[in-house]
Enzyme design. Structure first.
Site, short mmCIF file in Angstrom:
data_model
loop_
_atom_site.label_atom_id
_atom_site.label_comp_id
_atom_site.label_asym_id
_atom_site.label_seq_id
_atom_site.Cartn_x
_atom_site.Cartn_y
_atom_site.Cartn_z
N ARG A 226 0.84 -1.19 0.00
CA ARG A 226 0.00 0.00 0.00
C ARG A 226 0.87 1.24 0.00
NH1 ARG A 226 -3.06 -2.91 -1.66
NH2 ARG A 226 -5.16 -3.48 -0.97
N GLU A 255 -3.02 8.13 -5.37
CA GLU A 255 -3.18 7.40 -6.63
C GLU A 255 -4.43 7.91 -7.32
OE1 GLU A 255 -3.24 3.19 -5.96
OE2 GLU A 255 -1.21 3.15 -5.16
N HIS A 274 -0.02 0.96 -10.02
CA HIS A 274 -0.81 0.00 -9.24
C HIS A 274 -1.49 -1.03 -10.15
CE1 HIS A 274 -3.11 -0.43 -5.17
NE2 HIS A 274 -2.79 -1.61 -5.68
#
Length: 311
Positions: A226, A255, A274
């Protein structure tokens, strides 16, 4: 039983899902076109339905997430009363570990800089590289993804230690496992520190200036867990000073990472958006279908579900 699937399963994966409860009615939709009526009829929903739409799920017995993380769904009142929540832990080990290992090796072999040279049409020798053979690797988080990553590193000749909440026998791929209170003593000994930790109050901001200062000069940092583990300004400073040789980051805060964020241009930073844990590797959806089928069968039988999240 009515099962609503929101995932892009192919025919084989749909068949595997339906095998969990052959007598159930299965409806396949997407997150964008699913209707409130379909949500209301569902006893089981497979896929990360937007939390704002769960109010319509009045018959829900199980929300089977397609993600290992569940932060957005675990707060009070998000799920209807009596509904269970299950994560997809176990689905992403191969995909995330291969992606993060590839990023790490690109940094160690300077392949990202040779790619830049190719685009600039420059024939440049970038000098010495490093190897995982004989390296010391510390993996934070010894779950499915951490175990996969450890096995890959060990296969390349690394000595791999793990850090997790509790002690116990070292899983396959790990030389030894330690607890978090040993972290400060372990960091200076490592050539690579890789995190696959979930987001929690105890992990947010863990990788700060003090963390990076404890790491050995010239070491590499990998984050496939994370983004909020890392204080962005601190890792940028560690890269700019040369203390860290590189950082492989598939997760950031925020993000998406803004186009003008300095992390993009930090020396030795290799950033991907990601994507390691999405559905780009087909086996991920195979794994999710198998987990969901198992849990649908458990719901039908009134049994505890796999990967249950305490609410």
């Amino acid at each position: 039983m009515n099962v609503l699937s929101l995932l892009p399963f192919d025919d084989t994966q749909r068949a595997a899902l339906m095998a969990g409860a052959p007598a159930a009615t299965f409806v396949h939709a997407s997150r964008t076109d699913v209707t409130d009526d379909q949500i209301a009829r569902a006893d089981v929903i497979v896929g990360n339905l937007a939390p704002s739409r769960l109010a319509a799920a009045t018959n829900l017995k199980l929300l089977q997430l397609n993600s290992a993380g569940y932060d957005k769904y675990s707060g009070p009142g998000i799920l209807p009363a009596g509904a269970q929540l299950a994560s997809a832990v176990g689905a992403y080990g191969q995909a995330v570990s291969e992606h993060m290992l590839t990023m790490l090796l690109c940094l160690m072999k300077r392949l990202h800089t040779y790619r830049d040279d190719q685009r600039a049409h420059e024939w440049t020798d970038r000098g010495q590289v490093t190897t995982l053979a004989g390296a010391r690797v510390l993996v934070l988080g010894c779950g499915d993804i951490g175990n996969h990553f450890a096995r890959l590193c060990r296969a390349m000749g690394a000595e791999v230690h793990g850090v997790r909440r509790g002690l116990g026998a070292a899983p396959e791929g790990f030389t030894a496992v330690h607890t978090m209170d040993e972290l400060d003593a372990l960091l200076p000994e490592q050539d690579v520190v890789a995190s696959f930790l979930p987001s929690s109050p105890s992990t947010k901001g863990l990788a700060d200036a003090a963390f990076f200062a404890k790491m050995r000069a010239g070491a590499y940092f990998v984050n496939g867990g994370r983004g909020d583990l890392v204080i962005q300004e601190d890792i940028i400073a560690a890269l700019e000073s040369g203390h860290l040789a590189g950082a492989a980051l598939d997760v950031t805060t925020p993000e998406p990472l803004p186009a003008d964020h300095p992390l993009w241009d930090a020396p030795g930073a290799f950033v991907t958006p990601h994507v390691s844990g999405q559905f780009h590797l087909p086996v991920v959806l195979d794994n999710i279908a198998a987990i969901a089928a198992e849990n649908i069968a458990h719901v039908a039988a009134g049994e505890p579900v796999r990967n249950a999240v305490a609410l």
